[in-house]
Design a protein around this motif. Sequence first.
Motif, mmCIF file in Angstrom:
data_model
loop_
_atom_site.group_PDB
_atom_site.id
_atom_site.type_symbol
_atom_site.label_atom_id
_atom_site.label_comp_id
_atom_site.label_asym_id
_atom_site.label_seq_id
_atom_site.Cartn_x
_atom_site.Cartn_y
_atom_site.Cartn_z
ATOM 1 N N GLY A 1 49.260 96.810 -6.503
ATOM 2 C CA GLY A 1 48.728 95.598 -6.339
ATOM 3 C C GLY A 1 47.237 95.319 -5.986
ATOM 4 O O GLY A 1 46.584 96.386 -5.877
ATOM 5 N N GLN A 2 46.840 94.254 -6.093
ATOM 6 C CA GLN A 2 45.451 93.943 -5.798
ATOM 7 C C GLN A 2 44.831 94.088 -4.487
ATOM 8 O O GLN A 2 43.682 93.942 -4.188
ATOM 9 N N GLY A 3 45.958 94.369 -3.432
ATOM 10 C CA GLY A 3 45.691 94.205 -2.070
ATOM 11 C C GLY A 3 45.610 92.863 -1.207
ATOM 12 O O GLY A 3 45.259 91.976 -1.910
ATOM 13 N N THR A 4 45.915 93.093 -0.139
ATOM 14 C CA THR A 4 45.850 91.792 0.783
ATOM 15 C C THR A 4 45.416 92.291 2.087
ATOM 16 O O THR A 4 45.459 93.227 2.675
ATOM 17 N N GLN A 5 44.282 91.389 2.588
ATOM 18 C CA GLN A 5 43.662 91.935 3.814
ATOM 19 C C GLN A 5 44.293 91.459 4.957
ATOM 20 O O GLN A 5 44.843 90.310 5.053
#
Length: 120
Positions: A111-115
């Motif tokens: 995935g694109q990542g989540t902070q």
Amino acid sequence: QVQLVESGGGLVQAGGSLRLSCEASGSILSIDYMTWHRQAPGKQRELVAAITHSGNTNYADSVKGRFTISRDGAKNTVYLQMNSLTPEDTAVYYCNAAVDSGGYYTNDYWGQGTQVTVSS
């Protein structure tokens, strides 16, 4: 094509909780396993938790007892419940899946990542 989309990141106070979600979509026959990794500034990406098709789970020592990984096979979705968060948990969290789309091998997708940011 297969896409993984994470959600649920944000800013929380130390001691708080967050629940991350990751949904896989596209050409999927089955998913062998799904994982959560994280990467903090100046550090290598590390495995946080993993869950297999059979339901076996694995956790990093640093999160064991605080985080819980779960999976909804019908939705091709994995969750990460994070409790008792500390500033050391601050990182970008990435979803990963090993997907069988009908070829000879499974393919890894990210995935694109989540902070996730935890304030003291």
